[in-house]
Design a protein around this motif. Sequence first.
Motif, PDB file in Angstrom:
ATOM      1  N   ALA A 296      38.918 -15.888 -11.666  1.00  0.00           N
ATOM      2  CA  ALA A 296      37.463 -15.946 -11.786  1.00  0.00           C
ATOM      3  C   ALA A 296      36.946 -17.372 -11.978  1.00  0.00           C
ATOM      4  O   ALA A 296      35.861 -17.696 -11.512  1.00  0.00           O
ATOM      5  CB  ALA A 296      37.006 -15.066 -12.937  1.00  0.00           C
ATOM      6  N   HIS A 297      37.693 -18.211 -12.689  1.00  0.00           N
ATOM      7  CA  HIS A 297      37.144 -19.510 -13.049  1.00  0.00           C
ATOM      8  C   HIS A 297      37.816 -20.694 -12.365  1.00  0.00           C
ATOM      9  O   HIS A 297      37.246 -21.768 -12.297  1.00  0.00           O
ATOM     10  CB  HIS A 297      37.198 -19.700 -14.567  1.00  0.00           C
ATOM     11  CG  HIS A 297      36.415 -18.667 -15.296  1.00  0.00           C
ATOM     12  ND1 HIS A 297      35.040 -18.658 -15.312  1.00  0.00           N
ATOM     13  CD2 HIS A 297      36.794 -17.588 -16.007  1.00  0.00           C
ATOM     14  CE1 HIS A 297      34.617 -17.617 -16.008  1.00  0.00           C
ATOM     15  NE2 HIS A 297      35.657 -16.953 -16.434  1.00  0.00           N
ATOM     16  N   LEU A 298      39.062 -20.536 -11.914  1.00  0.00           N
ATOM     17  CA  LEU A 298      39.755 -21.681 -11.308  1.00  0.00           C
ATOM     18  C   LEU A 298      40.065 -21.458  -9.829  1.00  0.00           C
ATOM     19  O   LEU A 298      40.804 -22.233  -9.233  1.00  0.00           O
ATOM     20  CB  LEU A 298      41.056 -21.969 -12.077  1.00  0.00           C
ATOM     21  CG  LEU A 298      40.894 -22.361 -13.550  1.00  0.00           C
ATOM     22  CD1 LEU A 298      42.239 -22.492 -14.230  1.00  0.00           C
ATOM     23  CD2 LEU A 298      40.130 -23.671 -13.654  1.00  0.00           C
ATOM     24  N   ASP A 299      39.547 -20.352  -9.286  1.00  0.00           N
ATOM     25  CA  ASP A 299      39.804 -20.037  -7.878  1.00  0.00           C
ATOM     26  C   ASP A 299      41.291 -19.984  -7.559  1.00  0.00           C
ATOM     27  O   ASP A 299      41.727 -20.397  -6.487  1.00  0.00           O
ATOM     28  CB  ASP A 299      39.129 -21.076  -6.968  1.00  0.00           C
ATOM     29  CG  ASP A 299      37.672 -20.710  -6.745  1.00  0.00           C
ATOM     30  OD1 ASP A 299      37.386 -19.490  -6.755  1.00  0.00           O
ATOM     31  OD2 ASP A 299      36.842 -21.614  -6.591  1.00  0.00           O
ATOM     32  N   TRP A 300      42.052 -19.500  -8.498  1.00  0.00           N
ATOM     33  CA  TRP A 300      43.505 -19.444  -8.324  1.00  0.00           C
ATOM     34  C   TRP A 300      43.873 -17.997  -7.961  1.00  0.00           C
ATOM     35  O   TRP A 300      43.942 -17.138  -8.821  1.00  0.00           O
ATOM     36  CB  TRP A 300      44.177 -19.864  -9.630  1.00  0.00           C
ATOM     37  CG  TRP A 300      45.641 -20.067  -9.538  1.00  0.00           C
ATOM     38  CD1 TRP A 300      46.515 -19.463  -8.692  1.00  0.00           C
ATOM     39  CD2 TRP A 300      46.431 -20.941 -10.339  1.00  0.00           C
ATOM     40  NE1 TRP A 300      47.773 -19.902  -8.900  1.00  0.00           N
ATOM     41  CE2 TRP A 300      47.759 -20.819  -9.917  1.00  0.00           C
ATOM     42  CE3 TRP A 300      46.137 -21.827 -11.386  1.00  0.00           C
ATOM     43  CZ2 TRP A 300      48.804 -21.529 -10.496  1.00  0.00           C
ATOM     44  CZ3 TRP A 300      47.179 -22.532 -11.960  1.00  0.00           C
ATOM     45  CH2 TRP A 300      48.500 -22.395 -11.519  1.00  0.00           C
ATOM     46  N   HIS A 301      44.104 -17.739  -6.691  1.00  0.00           N
ATOM     47  CA  HIS A 301      44.318 -16.358  -6.263  1.00  0.00           C
ATOM     48  C   HIS A 301      45.750 -16.087  -5.824  1.00  0.00           C
ATOM     49  O   HIS A 301      46.052 -15.020  -5.311  1.00  0.00           O
ATOM     50  CB  HIS A 301      43.363 -16.017  -5.114  1.00  0.00           C
ATOM     51  CG  HIS A 301      41.936 -16.321  -5.444  1.00  0.00           C
ATOM     52  ND1 HIS A 301      41.276 -15.692  -6.470  1.00  0.00           N
ATOM     53  CD2 HIS A 301      41.059 -17.205  -4.924  1.00  0.00           C
ATOM     54  CE1 HIS A 301      40.037 -16.174  -6.547  1.00  0.00           C
ATOM     55  NE2 HIS A 301      39.885 -17.098  -5.626  1.00  0.00           N
ATOM     56  N   GLU A 302      46.626 -17.073  -6.016  1.00  0.00           N
ATOM     57  CA  GLU A 302      48.001 -16.888  -5.570  1.00  0.00           C
ATOM     58  C   GLU A 302      48.722 -15.961  -6.560  1.00  0.00           C
ATOM     59  O   GLU A 302      48.755 -16.245  -7.752  1.00  0.00           O
ATOM     60  CB  GLU A 302      48.695 -18.257  -5.491  1.00  0.00           C
ATOM     61  CG  GLU A 302      49.827 -18.324  -4.469  1.00  0.00           C
ATOM     62  CD  GLU A 302      51.049 -17.558  -4.914  1.00  0.00           C
ATOM     63  OE1 GLU A 302      51.560 -16.743  -4.111  1.00  0.00           O
ATOM     64  OE2 GLU A 302      51.484 -17.743  -6.058  1.00  0.00           O
ATOM     65  N   PRO A 303      49.291 -14.842  -6.099  1.00  0.00           N
ATOM     66  CA  PRO A 303      49.786 -13.838  -7.046  1.00  0.00           C
ATOM     67  C   PRO A 303      51.017 -14.256  -7.849  1.00  0.00           C
ATOM     68  O   PRO A 303      51.062 -14.020  -9.051  1.00  0.00           O
ATOM     69  CB  PRO A 303      50.093 -12.632  -6.158  1.00  0.00           C
ATOM     70  CG  PRO A 303      50.196 -13.157  -4.779  1.00  0.00           C
ATOM     71  CD  PRO A 303      49.336 -14.363  -4.699  1.00  0.00           C
TER      72      PRO A 303
END
Lengths: 288, 330
Positions: free
Chosen positions: B85-92
């Motif tokens: 949500a806050h760091l745009d970190w979407h790598e699972p």
Amino acid sequence: MESIDIPSIVLGGLAYGMLLFIVSVGLSVTMGLMGFVNLAHGAFAMIGGYVVVTLMGGLGANFFLALLAAFVLVALVSVVFERLLYAPLYRADELSQVLLTIGLVFMMIATVTFFWGTEPKTIRLPSYLAGPMDLGFTSFPAYRIFMIGVGAAMIVALWLGFERTTIGAQIRAAVDNRRMAQSLGINVDRLFTMTFALGSGLAAMGGGLGIEIIGLNPQYALNYLVFFLIVVAVGGLGSIRGTFLAALVIGMFDFAGKRLYPEAGAFFIYAITIAVLLWRPQGLFGRR
Amino acid sequence: MTVAEAAATALATRHRVRPLEALPWVLAVAAFFALPEYLAVGTQILILVLFALSLDLVLGYAGIVTLGHAAFFGTGAYAVGLLSAHLDWHEPITGLIVAAAAAALVGLVSGWVLLRTHGLTLLMLTMATMTLLHELANEQENLTGGFDGLPVEIDPVLGLLRFSPLTYSGQYLYALGLLFLMFLVVRRVVYSPFGHSLTGIRENILRMHAVGAPVRQRLVTVYTISAAIAGVAGGLFAQVNAYITLDVLSLERAATALIVLILGGHGRLYGAFVGAALYMILEDELAKEFPEFWQFGLGLVLVLIALFAREGLTGLFAQAAERFRKRARS
């Protein structure tokens, strides 16, 4: 936000603390006696609340009679529970006791939901307890004043019973050293059954008394359980004085915290609890 | 063979893989092909297995009775959620590593402080720590979304397995692979000398102190490992459901893991599998239609287990097998 009204916060916290004391004191003494982790205590309080609701709503019974009936009924039922279900597990490990009593909580919540539904229940208080009361310096809900009075009377009665009667002395002896008490001929098992009944009855009464203050719905048994356990653990097992003090402190802090910093919610209480238990793992007035 | 020799053989071979151990994995793979419409529930089962498995390490092997294990599940879930949500970190996968690290940190700090106590005090402290985190998450509304919850967005795993709301096969395989990996870790820990000393602490803590075992250090270590695994379970939960609420830090969540583990049998590695599968399947069938009966039945089962079958279902199965073997011998 309304202006901060110190007297009303103190009185409100006091009333809430008294309520916590009435419900928790039985749990403290039975845990101190047998070391039994009874997570179903809050459920007994909840059942008491529903007995009061039913008697007053359906049968139009008097508030005080309904409270008395809740006390007697739940005390009797708890003896059956104690003899049939709790007694076989006195020597068992905590995990078994936790499982048994969580199981009982689930069963009681389900039963209550089945018969009374999930909506919160309310009662109609007698008119002289319903309105505000003028205290000179502030005006305050009469019911909370009544609650403080009941709590004060209860602590005096329990203190006299504990400190000035033979049975009280026997209970204190058994909490201190169960084996020694047993070898002196005190029937600790019977003592425990009696204390258990009394404690559950008081919890039931507290459940009825608390409807006006903390409400009543099927989740009561789990939601408030944490508070009752915190009071007992912070106060020290088996100590009436400790339970009383812990109930007042926690009642005050929770009430004041929620009133003054509503966004922080119950944060204070848990922080205080952790701090106290780390400082004194046996609680404020716990022995050992 | 003398009794002593038999005992020595049993001890030396107890860590070996038995043929029966393949069963849950075969079933899990078979379910992938045979029951495609149940893969959503299947993924939830796998996550619950992982969570209960982490609890088994502390409760079943080290004998730490805790009611606050959702603290780590929730920390993992919020770690993944906040990254997304806050760091745009979407790598699972890196997300799960962060989740494990965050939960391990919480486990290390709280374990270091709490594991000096025992009994009711420990029970209360674990519960209070969890509730403290719950309140914290509730209060920090700007970060966590508070009561309304937090949406989580996740990229496909390695660019291959997609988290699509339409097909669940990707997330099922992902969860199964992770569970297998974590299971290998847990199995390794349990059968190591470290694992044996944990069992020793569970059975007789005084004697372990007396023989000079660093009891508290071992307890804190296993608590931290368990917290990390619970954190992975929580992170996985957040990724798969694409949404988390305060519920991930609740007493109900902690109690569910406990119930699942006890139902299946604690201190037995596979108890978590049996318990989680049975619990989720029954819940899926019963909970929505007859919530009161579901809860009543759950309570009744707990009471019966506490009174009569402390070893859970896998324990009952082991006892029956033992009886059968004895009868075959005589």
